[in-house]
Enzyme design. Structure first.
Site, PDB file in Angstrom:
ATOM      1  N   GLU A 177      40.634  43.937  43.077  1.00  0.00           N
ATOM      2  CA  GLU A 177      41.804  43.639  42.426  1.00  0.00           C
ATOM      3  C   GLU A 177      42.140  44.597  41.024  1.00  0.00           C
ATOM      4  O   GLU A 177      41.711  44.324  39.975  1.00  0.00           O
ATOM      5  CB  GLU A 177      41.788  42.065  41.858  1.00  0.00           C
ATOM      6  CG  GLU A 177      43.225  41.840  41.139  1.00  0.00           C
ATOM      7  CD  GLU A 177      43.133  40.294  40.511  1.00  0.00           C
ATOM      8  OE1 GLU A 177      44.127  39.738  39.998  1.00  0.00           O
ATOM      9  OE2 GLU A 177      41.975  39.478  40.706  1.00  0.00           O
ATOM     10  N   LYS A 222      43.487  43.172  46.481  1.00  0.00           N
ATOM     11  CA  LYS A 222      44.352  42.338  45.828  1.00  0.00           C
ATOM     12  C   LYS A 222      45.145  42.929  44.733  1.00  0.00           C
ATOM     13  O   LYS A 222      44.537  43.144  43.460  1.00  0.00           O
ATOM     14  CB  LYS A 222      43.551  41.308  45.330  1.00  0.00           C
ATOM     15  CG  LYS A 222      44.511  40.189  44.409  1.00  0.00           C
ATOM     16  CD  LYS A 222      43.809  38.944  43.990  1.00  0.00           C
ATOM     17  CE  LYS A 222      44.696  37.922  43.245  1.00  0.00           C
ATOM     18  NZ  LYS A 222      44.072  36.600  42.994  1.00  0.00           N
ATOM     19  N   GLY A 265      52.555  37.135  37.329  1.00  0.00           N
ATOM     20  CA  GLY A 265      53.466  36.648  36.316  1.00  0.00           C
ATOM     21  C   GLY A 265      54.884  36.408  36.992  1.00  0.00           C
ATOM     22  O   GLY A 265      55.855  35.979  36.299  1.00  0.00           O
ATOM     23  N   ARG A 294      48.974  30.670  39.709  1.00  0.00           N
ATOM     24  CA  ARG A 294      50.088  29.968  39.115  1.00  0.00           C
ATOM     25  C   ARG A 294      51.121  29.632  39.892  1.00  0.00           C
ATOM     26  O   ARG A 294      51.879  28.653  40.257  1.00  0.00           O
ATOM     27  CB  ARG A 294      50.422  30.713  37.850  1.00  0.00           C
ATOM     28  CG  ARG A 294      49.506  30.339  36.815  1.00  0.00           C
ATOM     29  CD  ARG A 294      50.180  31.143  35.565  1.00  0.00           C
ATOM     30  NE  ARG A 294      50.002  32.761  35.705  1.00  0.00           N
ATOM     31  CZ  ARG A 294      50.435  33.540  34.797  1.00  0.00           C
ATOM     32  NH1 ARG A 294      50.969  33.146  33.689  1.00  0.00           N
ATOM     33  NH2 ARG A 294      50.063  34.751  35.159  1.00  0.00           N
TER      34      ARG A 294
END
Length: 341
Positions: A177, A222, A265, A294
């Site tokens: 990542e 990722k 984000g 999230r």
């Protein structure tokens, strides 16, 4: 006989399923709980994650694997069932975050280096014994007119490669990542600048992976999507998809079985829309799916609110977002499908 890394990697990205990133540190999940007025204790963290992992239909249909924090890997549900067993029962794969965070890099103002390589081989052996079959390490790349620097880029790419080699030695699939920050400071870069930095980052990472003799067939990438900074104008969904695919095709070998994007984000719906546009509009040599935290959890967290009577509502919200992202991984999400769970 242990399962081959290549087979595990393919399972992680196949059939429109993707990864649930539930690897928030104790500090990070505490901040999330603050938004719903809930204190972070071992029991509250357990109850929240149990709610997600026991959303069985969603886990079985849409979630191929779960990235866990170390506490959660060893944690048990309220009835004493290990979380690892609940995840496996849903035909999902347990994984583990193994880095210990991005720390300020000495002599490189505004940049970080991710730590956690010391003792990693020994920790990976313990994680494998506990049931983890893949791992995750995040390298953080700042974007500004002057950042990143070559020194920071090289150091983070090298750490990612060393981590990946250690994972494969332990028969654990590494998720590599490298995140070029959309929401870092100042966050006002253009999509052109993001494309430039992301291409440089991925080229450097794959050079380091080659030098470290990492098997590309036994890893998952990722990356961030190519998108303008959070404080800049917002590129269209079509432009984000086009620029992202352009950079990936220039840098990611076709031997890599899958790309699982971070949301970085973006709002839940933005992350879904961009993923669907990438999958619906282009002929891609890799499976392309999601590895969202999230963007999968926010609506579920709010619906749950820390209250036992809201578990079903939280599960419905999680299942809805998981389904939307599964559709996006197949390129078949449409905006009109977005309705309250």
């Amino acid at each position: 006989m242990s399962e081959r890394l290549e087979d595990i990697a393919v399972r992680m990205v196949a059939g429109g399923r993707g990864l649930l990133a539930a690897d928030e540190s104790t500090g990070t999940i505490g901040k999330r709980f603050d938004t719903i007025g809930l204190g972070s204790a071992e029991t509250s963290r357990r109850d929240y994650r149990e709610m997600l992992f026991r959303t069985e239909d969603a886990m079985r249909q849409y979630i191929s694997g779960v990235i866990l924090y170390e506490e959660t890997l060893y944690q048990k549900a309220a009835d004493g069932t290990p979380f690892v067993d609940i995840i496996r029962a849903a035909d999902s794969i347990p994984g583990i975050k193994v880095d210990i965070g991005a720390k300020p890099m000495a002599a490189y103002p505004g940049e970080t280096i991710t730590e956690g390589l010391d003792g990693l081989a020994e920790r990976l052996a313990k994680y494998y014994e506990a049931g983890a079959r893949f791992a995750k390490w995040r390298g953080v790349i700042a974007i500004s007119p002057t950042l990143p620097t070559w020194g920071s880029m090289k150091a983070n790419a090298h750490a990612l490669a060393r981590y990946a080699a250690l994972c494969q030695q332990a028969n654990i699939v590494p998720i590599v990542e490298p995140e070029c920050l959309m929401d870092g400071k100042p966050g006002d870069h253009s999509i052109d600048r993001c494309a430039e930095v992301t291409e440089w980052t991925l080229r450097t990472v794959f050079e380091e992976l080659a030098d470290a003799r990492v098997s590309l067939e036994g890893m998952i990438l990722k990356p961030n999507m190519v998108i303008d900074g959070k404080n800049a104008r917002k590129a269209s969904v079509a432009e984000v998809a086009e620029r992202t695919v352009e950079v990936l095709k220039r840098t990611v070998p076709s031997a890599v079985p899958g790309i699982a994007f971070l949301s970085g984000g973006q709002s839940s719906e933005e992350a879904t829309a961009h993923l669907s546009a990438i999958n619906s509009g282009y002929d891609l040599p890799w499976a392309v799916t999601f590895s969202y935290g999230r963007a999968l959890q926010d609506t579920a967290l709010k619906a749950w609110g820390g209250k036992p009577e809201n578990v079903a509502a939280g599960q419905r919200a999680f299942a809805h977002r998981a389904e939307m992202n599964s559709l996006a991984a197949k390129g078949s999400w449409k905006k009109d499908l977005e309705q309250a769970a």
